[in-house]
Design a protein around this motif. Sequence first.
Motif, PDB file in Angstrom:
ATOM      1  N   ARG A 117      -3.843 -11.213   3.387  1.00 43.67           N
ATOM      2  CA  ARG A 117      -5.078 -10.554   3.813  1.00 43.67           C
ATOM      3  C   ARG A 117      -5.069  -9.098   3.341  1.00 43.67           C
ATOM      4  NH1 ARG A 117      -7.425 -12.763   9.509  1.00 43.67           N
ATOM      5  NH2 ARG A 117      -8.455 -14.497   8.478  1.00 43.67           N
ATOM      6  N   ALA A 118      -6.150  -8.712   2.679  1.00 40.75           N
ATOM      7  CA  ALA A 118      -6.168  -7.384   2.064  1.00 40.75           C
ATOM      8  C   ALA A 118      -7.411  -6.606   2.456  1.00 40.75           C
ATOM      9  CB  ALA A 118      -6.113  -7.520   0.543  1.00 40.75           C
ATOM     10  N   MET A 119      -7.291  -5.288   2.394  1.00 36.88           N
ATOM     11  CA  MET A 119      -8.448  -4.415   2.648  1.00 36.88           C
ATOM     12  C   MET A 119      -8.534  -3.369   1.540  1.00 36.88           C
ATOM     13  SD  MET A 119      -9.456  -2.249   6.030  1.00 36.88           S
ATOM     14  CE  MET A 119      -8.372  -0.892   6.032  1.00 36.88           C
ATOM     15  N   VAL A 120      -9.761  -3.125   1.099  1.00 34.81           N
ATOM     16  CA  VAL A 120      -9.989  -2.116   0.067  1.00 34.81           C
ATOM     17  C   VAL A 120     -10.319  -0.788   0.749  1.00 34.81           C
ATOM     18  CG1 VAL A 120     -11.574  -1.440  -1.789  1.00 34.81           C
ATOM     19  CG2 VAL A 120     -10.817  -3.822  -1.599  1.00 34.81           C
ATOM     20  N   VAL A 121      -9.663   0.273   0.337  1.00 38.32           N
ATOM     21  CA  VAL A 121      -9.958   1.590   0.920  1.00 38.32           C
ATOM     22  C   VAL A 121     -10.131   2.639  -0.188  1.00 38.32           C
ATOM     23  CG1 VAL A 121      -8.557   1.066   2.972  1.00 38.32           C
ATOM     24  CG2 VAL A 121      -7.565   2.430   1.151  1.00 38.32           C
ATOM     25  N   GLY A 122     -10.813   3.716   0.153  1.00 42.16           N
ATOM     26  CA  GLY A 122     -10.963   4.811  -0.807  1.00 42.16           C
ATOM     27  C   GLY A 122     -12.051   5.769  -0.377  1.00 42.16           C
ATOM     28  N   ILE A 123     -12.117   6.894  -1.062  1.00 42.66           N
ATOM     29  CA  ILE A 123     -13.119   7.915  -0.728  1.00 42.66           C
ATOM     30  C   ILE A 123     -14.511   7.436  -1.173  1.00 42.66           C
ATOM     31  CG2 ILE A 123     -11.406   9.776  -0.907  1.00 42.66           C
ATOM     32  CD1 ILE A 123     -12.779  10.600  -3.572  1.00 42.66           C
TER      33      ILE A 123
END
Length: 283
Positions: free
Chosen positions: A122-128
Amino acid sequence: MHFQWYPGHMTKAKRMMQENIKLIDLVIELVDARIPVSSRNPDIDELGKNKARLILLNKADLAEDRWNDAWMEYFREKGFSVVKVNSKKGGGIKSIQGVIQEACKEKIERDRKRGILNRPVRAMVVGIPNVGKSTFINALAGKSCTKTGNKPGVTKGKQWIRLNKNVELLDTPGILWPKFEDQNVGLKLAFIGSIKDEILQTEELAMELIKFMNQHYPGVLEEKYEVKAEPDAYAMLSMIAESRHCLLKGNELDTGKAAALLLDDFRSGRLGRLTLEYPQDVC
Ligand code: G4P
C-alpha cells in the motif's frame, strides 16, 4: 528580496497525512527535478520513518539530465529508491512497479515469513503543491485500474486505487508545504512557480532569474531573446522587452510583460532543460 508565505491549511493537511501514513507501507515522494532539495518538506523524513521510501525526480524533462543522474546518486546514497520521471509524457513510469517491489522487499519477506501471501503493497503519493502528484497518479494508474472502497456494499473507508495484484495506491495524495525560512529556497520555489506570483513582484523575480541565468547558464538568454550579454539585470530585462516588442502606450518598454514572458518561458522549458541546484551545494 523579502516575501512572506501563508501556509493556509497546513496543520489540517499534516494531521491527515499522519493518519494516512499509518495505513501504508511505502511513501512515494515527488520532488521537482530542477530543485530536488528545495522542493522537499523536511517533515516527511519524520512522518515517513519506518516506511519504505521512494523518491521520484518529477519533471525530469525540464532539468538537465547529467544533474538528474547526479541527484539520483545523491538520494540513493541516503538510502532512498529513486526514479526520474516525466509524468506528463509517461517517461520512467513503466519502471516504477518493479522499483516498488524492490523498495518493499523487506516487508514482502516479513509477510511471507508470517504466512501472509500476496498482500498488496500500500502506497501514498506525497509532495508540495504543483509538483505533479495528480499527473503522476493518473500516469501510473492509467485507465485499467479499479477503485476500491467507498462503493455501495464495500467497507466505508479510504479510496484505494488497485494498480495490479501487487500494489494499491491511496487515491488522495498528501500535500506537504515547502519550507523556506531560507530566502534562497523561496526564490527557487518562486522561479518554478510554486509560490504564486502575486506574492512576489514579477519584475523583481525575473531579475533574480536573469542573475541566476547569467551565472549558471551564460549565453542562454542572449540566444533565446537575441540580446547582448548585460551584467545589469534590469538592463537585460529592458532589452528582452524591446526584442519581444513588449510596449506600453507611448512606446515605453513594458518590463512587467517581459518579466512574465521570461518566467513563463523558463517554467515551460522553452529556455531549455535547466537545473537550479546541485548536490555539491547541499550536505
Ligand atoms: P499537484 O497535483 O502536485 O498539485 O500537481 P499537478 O499534477 O496538478 O501538476 C502541476 C503542473 O505540472 C501541471 O501543469 C502538470 O501538467 C505539470 N507536470 C506534472 N508532471 C510533469 C512532468 O513530469 N513534466 C512537465 N513538463 N510537467 C509536468 P499545468 O500547467 O498546471 O497544467 P497543464 O497545462 O499541463 O494541463
